[in-house]
Every structure is written in C-alpha cells, then in structure tokens.
Design a protein around this motif. Structure first.
Motif, short mmCIF file in Angstrom:
data_model
loop_
_atom_site.label_atom_id
_atom_site.label_comp_id
_atom_site.label_asym_id
_atom_site.label_seq_id
_atom_site.Cartn_x
_atom_site.Cartn_y
_atom_site.Cartn_z
N PHE A 58 1.73 7.07 10.57
CA PHE A 58 0.35 7.57 10.59
C PHE A 58 -0.67 6.45 10.35
N LEU A 59 -0.35 5.53 9.48
CA LEU A 59 -1.30 4.45 9.20
C LEU A 59 -1.43 3.49 10.38
N HIS A 60 -0.37 3.36 11.18
CA HIS A 60 -0.45 2.51 12.37
C HIS A 60 -0.99 3.27 13.58
N THR A 110 3.30 7.19 -1.00
CA THR A 110 1.89 6.95 -0.71
C THR A 110 1.78 5.63 0.03
N GLY A 111 1.05 5.68 1.14
CA GLY A 111 0.79 4.47 1.91
C GLY A 111 -0.70 4.25 2.05
N GLU A 112 -1.13 2.99 1.96
CA GLU A 112 -2.54 2.65 2.15
C GLU A 112 -2.64 1.45 3.07
N LYS A 113 -3.61 1.52 4.01
CA LYS A 113 -3.85 0.40 4.92
C LYS A 113 -5.29 0.49 5.40
N ARG A 114 -6.01 -0.58 5.20
CA ARG A 114 -7.37 -0.69 5.70
C ARG A 114 -7.43 -1.89 6.64
N PRO A 115 -8.46 -1.95 7.50
CA PRO A 115 -8.54 -3.09 8.42
C PRO A 115 -8.45 -4.42 7.69
N ASN A 116 -7.69 -5.33 8.26
CA ASN A 116 -7.51 -6.68 7.74
C ASN A 116 -6.81 -6.73 6.36
N THR A 117 -6.06 -5.68 6.03
CA THR A 117 -5.28 -5.70 4.79
C THR A 117 -3.83 -5.37 5.12
N ASN A 118 -2.94 -5.74 4.23
CA ASN A 118 -1.53 -5.41 4.40
C ASN A 118 -1.26 -3.97 4.00
N LEU A 173 9.54 -4.20 -4.15
CA LEU A 173 10.81 -3.91 -3.49
C LEU A 173 10.64 -2.82 -2.43
N VAL A 174 9.78 -1.84 -2.70
CA VAL A 174 9.51 -0.79 -1.71
C VAL A 174 8.94 -1.41 -0.45
N ASN A 175 7.94 -2.27 -0.59
CA ASN A 175 7.28 -2.87 0.56
C ASN A 175 8.19 -3.82 1.33
#
Length: 199
Positions: A58-60, A110-118, A173-175
């Motif tokens: 979903f984040l991609h 929980t996943g988080e992603k904003r433009p120009n961030t990992n 470790l999750v990432n």
C-alpha cells in the motif's frame, strides 16, 4: 485463517472528510481484494511477514497520499472434526472443522513512508486469552490478612488463569527482514505452558 484490518492514513487526506473528495480514498473493496491477491501471490510463513508485505504494497502503490498504514491480523485456530465413519472408526472429517479457542494470536504491523524518506516498519505480536490450568503444585500462603480475609492458606490447590501478552520486535531487524517470527512466537508461548506458577 487470518482476519485482517487495514487502516490507511495520509497527511493530505483532509479533503476526503471535509469536502467529500474521494480522490485520495482507497476503496474498502480494493483493500479487501488486495489482501487476497497479496496472499495468493506471495510466500510467507507468519502473520508478521504477511502484514509486512501488505504494508509495503500500500505504501508503494499510493505514495502520494498514503503515508501510514496500520495492519492488525488475528489468527483463528481450526482443527478438523474427528467423527465415526460408516464402519464406526473415528476419522478426520473431509470438510468440517471446529474453532479452537479462546486463545487468539495477533499481530500489528505499522508502516510509514513519506516522499524522500525510507520505509519504516514496526511489528508487535502477542496473544489474548491463553487459558492455563494447573491441577497441583500451586500454593498460596504468606499473604497479608485483615478482618475481611476469609481465604484459608493452602500449600496445594488448583490454579486457573487467562494470560494476555504482547511483545515488540526490534525495528532495525524488522526493516532488514531478519526475524524468524514463528520461532519467536513459540519461544513466548511455550514457557507459559510449563512455568511453575507458585501463587
């Protein structure tokens, strides 16, 4: 069997609520179908891995307006019914099951992603309502007593309880995808079944 809840959040979704603008709303039908498709198109060994796959999808897929997703997965436990066949022999039924409970494992990804961030992932797992019964070697003595205490001390008695527990995985470790979630889950649950509870 997994029961999956998806909660999508975004920094720019205000107009969906304030003005009825659906241009940044992922339909619930799409969410439901995505869960089935991601499950059928990927190999995974645990609810944690499945939740991570969903978060990444979903984040991609919607990077412009979905900045955060929270996925809660409850696992139902089923076992095949054992019934007599036409000869009276007890056999596993071909298509009838019963739910085992009330013990219920869960996972929250929980996943988080904003433009120009990992991408940042976090995983919490646990269980609710693990019912435990000890039939001996549980004493309850030496407790404070006052004028309202009526319980007699006992050095041996039955002990029944219901346990809830949760644990948070190391986010690094999750990432990196370096966790055997099933092994960790087993390490958390099995000791509770054999611990010498002395209360």
């Amino acid at each position: 069997q997994y029961n999956v809840q998806l909660l999508l959040e975004g920094d720019t979704m205000d107009n969906a609520f304030l003005q009825g603008d659906n241009s940044q709303v992922v339909p619930t039908d799409t969410c439901k179908n995505t869960v089935y498709c991601v499950a059928s198109q990927n190999n995974f060994e645990s609810a944690e891995e499945f939740g991570t796959l969903l978060a990444k999808h979903f984040l991609h897929e919607y990077p412009k307006f979905v900045n955060k997703i929270t996925i809660t997965i409850h696992r139902d436990n089923w076992e095949r019914l054992q019934l007599p066949d036409s000869n009276g022999r007890i056999r596993a039924h071909a298509h009838a099951f019963r739910r085992i409970g009330p013990f219920k494992p869960f996972t929250v990804v929980t996943g988080e992603k904003r433009p120009n961030t990992n991408l940042k992932l976090s995983v919490t797992s646990g269980f609710k309502s693990l019912e435990i019964l000890k039939t001996t070697q549980s004493g309850f003595v030496g407790y404070p007593k006052d004028r309202y205490t009526s319980l007699p001390e006992s050095t041996d008695r039955l002990l029944g309880t219901s346990a809830d527990a949760e644990w948070v995985y190391n986010s690094d470790l999750v990432n990196r995808g370096k966790i055997d979630y099933n092994a960790v889950s087993t390490m958390r649950i099995v000791p509770l079944l054999f611990v010498n509870i002395n209360i």
